[in-house]
Design an enzyme around this catalytic site. Structure first.
Site, short mmCIF file in Angstrom:
data_model
loop_
_atom_site.label_atom_id
_atom_site.label_comp_id
_atom_site.label_asym_id
_atom_site.label_seq_id
_atom_site.Cartn_x
_atom_site.Cartn_y
_atom_site.Cartn_z
N LYS A 1 1.00 -1.07 -0.15
CA LYS A 1 0.04 0.15 -0.12
C LYS A 1 1.04 1.24 0.02
O LYS A 1 1.81 1.34 0.94
CB LYS A 1 -0.87 -0.23 1.32
N GLU B 1 -18.82 -6.66 10.77
CA GLU B 1 -19.96 -5.95 11.80
C GLU B 1 -20.79 -6.82 12.36
O GLU B 1 -21.36 -6.68 13.38
CB GLU B 1 -20.85 -4.96 10.91
N ARG C 1 -24.84 -3.28 8.27
CA ARG C 1 -24.39 -4.55 7.89
C ARG C 1 -24.80 -5.75 9.31
O ARG C 1 -24.71 -6.97 9.05
CB ARG C 1 -23.16 -4.57 7.59
#
Length: 753
Positions: free
Chosen positions: A385, A471, A499
Site C-alpha cells: 500500500k 460487523e 450490515r
C-alpha cells in the site's frame, strides 16, 4: 514436450469425465481439484508464482512496516523519486505515454517495457492529482501495476472487473476515460471516490462498503453462463475485505456453482485502518491474516513447491491422482488434510504473486484467461500500500485517506480548528468512563482510527477488540460480552452498522442485552457521498423494541450520552454523532469534566433551548443548531419560536411534545436522517393522542429527502437536503402563510426590491 502432452491428455480426459458425470457442480470438490490440477496452463501459472518473491512484502516479517531498497528491484522501476516530483512544478508530471491512452484498448499492444513506463506515469498522475483534490491515495498506489496488467490482458468493458470497496480504483478511472475529470473527484458534480455504474461502463458494479465483489462477480458469471456468453469476470478484493463473512459465503457458493471467474486477493497486510498506530507495529487482525503472512514468509515451503513442481513434471501418465496430490502440497495454506482453505471451498489457488512485477502479473493473467472450463480461480497477489511514493510508504496509515497535501513531503493541508472532532470527544469521554469502571470494553470492525478507539486502545489495550471487517460478528460478540456482565461499547459507523442489523434485533434486542452502539458519521458525510451517508440509523433502530435511541446536539451532549449509555444496564442503547468537529461550546459550563467525563441525563427527556409562543422547532441531534439559527432569523420577522433539543427519539418525551402541541400553532421536527425517523415517531404520537384531530396544529417533518445525496461538501449537501437554517426558517414562514417572507429568507437580495 512429452510430459506436457501427457498432462494435456489428462486434462482433456478429466474434462470428458466431468461431462459424462453430469454438471461440474455435482462433482465432489476433490474431483474438481484433481481436474484443475491437471491443467497445463494453470501449472504454468504456478511455475511463475512459486518462484521467490521480489517485493519487499515477501521478504519482510509479518507486520513489518519497513521496506528495503535492496530487496525492491520490482518497485524501484516505478518508484517516483523526490527529484522527479520537484521537477513537476506547476504543470505536473510529464506523462508522454499515458497521454496516448484514453481507454484500455490503447494499451493492448504495449510491450512489457511500455507497460512499466505506463505504470510509473499512472502512479505519478495519481500522486499529483490527489495532492490537489484529496481522496484515497495509498490503496490506489498499491494497485497501479495490477490495474495496468488487468486492462492490458482483459477486454474491458466486455470483461468485467469489480473492485471491492472501490477506493483503490483511481488508476482504473485514469485508464478508462476519466483522467481529465480526476481533479473534481469527490466534489459536487464530479467523479465518485468509488466505482459507480452510472459513471462509466467500465464500472460494472458500484461499491463503497467492503466484501461485496465476489458475490457480485459470481452473479455476473452465472448470468453470463445463462446467456451463453464467454466474457471474463474478475473480482479484486483486499486482505481486509476478505475478512468479511460475506466474502466467504460467496467463495463457498462459487466453489459449488463452479462457474468460471477470477478472484484476485490483493494482499497488502493492511486489514485495519491504520494498521500501525500508537507508536507500535501491530499485526493485522484475524487468523486469515496470520495464515497469509506465513505463506509470504515461508521460504522452505516455497522450496518444497519447486521440488513438488519438478516431481509433477516427471510423473507418468497413469497417475493423475498422485499428480493432483503432489500439486496440492505445492500450495500455500496447507492444512492437515493436504489441501488448502481456498481449495476446500472449491477455488483453484495460485500464488503468492508479486503484485508489482508486471512480467509475472501479465503472464499469469494471460494463462488464466486462456484456460478453458476451470471454474473459480483465486490469484493471491502481494502488493504494498502506498507503493512508489515515499511519504505514503512510511506513513502509519500508508496515506489511506488524505486531504490535499504537499506533494514533495506528503504533509497534508488540514485546517487548524479550535475544537476536536466528535470522534475524539467520544473516545476521550469513553476513556474517562473506563478509568472508573473496569468492565467497559471497546469493539470496532477494522476502523480503530475512524471510530477513535485507537485512542481508547492506547490507554486500555487489553479492553479493545478489533474484530476485522465483520460487523455482524462485532454485534453478537458484544452481546456475548454483555451476558458476562461486561459493558461493551460497539463503535461502528452508522452506514456500516446496517450490515449487522439482524444481529441487533435477534442477538441483542430480543434478549434485552445492554450493548451500547456508538454510531459515528451519522447524517451527511460530504465527499464520501451516498455510500457512507449515515441516513438510516434512526429509522432502523427506533423501530426495535427495547432500544434506547438518542442523539447529541453538540460535543458536551455527546459526552453526556456516552455516560448515559454506560449507565443504562437493563436494555440496549444507541447514540449517533456527526462527522466533523465540535461547535465550540463551553464544556465546563455544560457539566463536562476536564477529562471529558459526562453526566448521565434522564432517559426519554428533552430540553427546551429557547422559549417562544408561535412555533415549536423540535430538533434531533445536530439539527438543533440549525433550529436555533433559524429562530434568530425568524425573530426579525416578529415570530416567537420555541426550540427543543429532543435528545431522545426513543423513548420519546411525550409529555414535552404534548405541551408543545397544545401551546403552539405549528410544530416542525428537524433531523438529518431519513424518512421514518424522529419525525415519524413524533407524528405517530400526535396521531394516536388525537392532538391533530381539531385541525388547529400544523405539523411539518423536515428530514433528508427520499433519495440518495451524492458526494459534495457538507454545506452543499445540507442545502441540497433542504436542512440549512435558512431553509428551516423558510419552511416556518410558508407554514404560517407568508410566502414572500419565505422567499426573502432564502434569497436576502429580495429585501431591497
Amino acid at each position: 514436450m512429452v510430459v506436457v502432452q501427457q498432462q494435456q491428455q489428462r486434462f482433456v480426459a478429466s474434462k470428458g469425465a466431468a461431462s459424462s458425470a453430469g454438471c461440474r457442480r455435482c462433482q465432489p470438490v476433490a474431483a474438481r481439484r484433481s481436474r484443475r490440477s491437471a491443467s497445463p496452463a494453470l501449472q504454468r501459472c504456478r511455475a511463475v508464482s512459486q518462484g521467490p518473491l521480489n517485493s519487499s512484502n515477501a521478504n519482510s516479517n509479518p507486520g513489518d512496516d519497513s521496506f528495503s531498497e535492496g530487496d525492491a528491484s520490482t518497485w524501484r522501476e516505478s518508484f517516483v523519486s523526490l527529484d522527479e516530483i520537484q521537477s513537476w512544478r506547476e504543470n505536473g508530471p510529464a506523462t508522454p505515454l499515458l497521454d496516448t491512452v484514453n481507454f484500455p484498448v490503447h494499451i493492448k499492444n504495449f510491450n512489457l517495457a511500455q507497460l512499466k513506463t505506463l505504470s510509473k506515469e499512472v502512479r505519478s498522475e495519481v500522486i499529483n492529482s490527489v495532492s490537489n483534490s484529496g481522496g484515497h491515495l495509498g490503496s490506489s498506489l498499491g494497485v497501479v501495476e495490477l490495474t495496468v496488467a488487468l486492462h492490458h490482458v482483459f477486454n474491458t468493458p466486455e470483461d468485467k472487473i469489480i473492485f471491492d470497496v472501490g477506493h483503490q480504483a483511481y488508476p482504473h478511472k485514469i485508464l478508462t476515460g476519466r483522467r481529465r475529470e480526476m481533479s473534481g473527484i469527490r466534489k459536487s458534480g464530479g467523479l465518485s471516490g468509488f466505482t459507480n455504474r452510472a459513471e462509466s461502463e467500465y464500472d460494472p458494479f458500484g461499491a463503497g462498503h467492503s466484501s461485496t465483489s465476489i458475490s457480485a462477480g459470481l452473479g455476473m458469471a452465472v448470468g453470463r453462463d445463462i446467456k451463453g456468453r464467454k466474457n471474463n469476470v474478475i473480482s479484486v478484493i483486499g486482505d481486509g475485505a476478505i475478512t468479511g463473512g460475506m466474502a466467504y459465503e460467496a467463495m463457498n457458493n462459487a466453489g459449488y456453482l463452479d462457474s468460471n471467474m477470477i478472484i484476485i486477493l490483493n494482499d497488502n497486510k493492511q486489514v485495519s485502518l491504520p494498521t500501525q498506530y500508537n507508536g507500535k507495529s501491530q499485526d493485522p487482525v484475524g487468523g486469515l491474516s496470520n495464515t497469509l503472512a506465513r505463506i509470504q514468509a515461508n521460504k522452505p515451503l516455497r522450496e518444497l513447491r519447486e521440488i513438488a513442481k519438478d516431481l509433477t513434471r516427471g510423473l507418468p501418465g497413469p497417475l493423475p491422482e498422485v499428480t493432483a496430490k503432489i500439486d496440492e502440497y505445492a500450495r500455500g495454506m496447507i492444512s492437515g488434510s493436504g489441501s488448502t482453505l481456498f481449495e476446500e471451498l472449491g477455488l483453484y489457488y495460485i500464488g503468492p504473486v508479486d503484485g508489482h512485477n508486471l512480467d509475472e502479473l501479465t503472464a499469469i493473467l494471460k494463462e488464466v484467461k486462456n484456460t478453458e472450463s476451470i471454474g473459480p480461480v483465486l490469484i493471491h497477489v502481494m502488493t504494498e500500500k502506498g507503493s512508489g511514493y515515499l511519504p505514503a510508504m512510511t506513513a502509519s496509515d500508508k496515506m489511506h485517506g488524505v486531504s490535499s497535501y504537499d506533494v514533495t513531503t506528503g504533509k497534508q493541508n488540514k485546517p487548524q480548528t479550535k475544537t476536536m472532532s466528535y470522534t475524539n470527544y467520544f473516545a476521550d469521554s469513553l476513556i474517562a468512563e473506563a478509568e472508573k469502571d473496569s468492565r467497559i470494553v471497546g469493539i470496532h470492525a477494522a476502523m480503530g482510527g475512524g471510530t477513535g478507539l485507537n485512542r481508547f486502545e492506547k490507554r486500555f489495550e487489553d479492553r479493545t477488540f478489533d474484530v476485522g471487517i465483520a460487523e455482524q460478528h462485532a454485534v453478537t460478540f458484544a452481546a456475548g460480552l454483555a451476558t458476562e456482565g461486561l459493558i461493551p461499547m460497539c463503535a461502528i459507523y452508522s452506514t456500516f452498522l446496517q450490515r449487522g442489523y439482524d444481529q441487533i434485533i435477534h442477538d441483542v434486542a430480543l434478549q434485552n442485552l445492554p450493548v451500547r452502539f456508538a454510531m459515528d458519521r451519522a447524517g451527511l458525510v460530504g465527499a464520501d457521498g451516498a455510500t457512507h451517508c449515515g441516513a438510516f440509523d434512526v429509522a432502523y433502530l427506533a423501530c426495535i423494541p427495547n432500544m434506547v435511541v438518542m442523539a447529541p446536539s453538540n460535543e458536551a451532549e455527546l459526552c453526556h450520552m456516552v455516560a448515559t449509555s454506560i449507565a443504562i444496564d437493563d436494555r440496549p442503547s444507541a447514540f449517533r454523532f456527526p462527522r466533523g468537529n465540535g461547535i465550540g461550546v463551553d464544556m465546563q459550563a455544560l457539566g463536562v469534566a476536564s477529562n471529558y467525563k459526562g453526566q448521565p441525563v434522564e432517559v426519554g427527556k428533552g430540553v427546551v433551548r429557547r422559549e417562544g409562543t408561535d412555533v415549536a422547532l423540535v430538533g434531533y441531534g445536530q439539527s438543533v443548531n440549525a433550529c436555533l439559527a433559524a429562530a434568530e432569523m425568524l425573530s426579525e420577522h416578529a415570530i416567537s419560536v420555541t426550540v427543543v433539543d429532543a435528545r431522545f427519539c426513543k423513548p420519546l418525551d411525550t409529555q414535552l411534545i404534548r405541551r408543545l402541541a397544545k401551546s403552539h400553532g405549528a410544530l416542525i421536527t428537524v433531523e438529518e436522517g431519513s424518512v421514518g425517523g424522529f419525525g415519524s415517531h413524533v407524528l405517530q404520537f400526535l396521531s394516536l393522542e388525537g392532538l391533530l384531530d381539531d385541525g388547529k396544529l400544523k405539523v411539518r417533518p423536515m428530514c433528508l429527502p427520499d433519495r440518495f445525496i451524492e458526494h459534495a461538501s457538507p454545506a452543499e449537501q445540507l442545502e441540497e437536503a433542504g436542512l440549512t437554517a435558512s431553509q428551516v426558517a423558510s419552511t416556518v414562514l410558508t407554514v404560517l402563510g407568508r410566502p414572500r417572507d419565505s422567499l426573502e429568507v432564502l434569497q436576502p437580495n429580495l429585501k431591497s426590491r
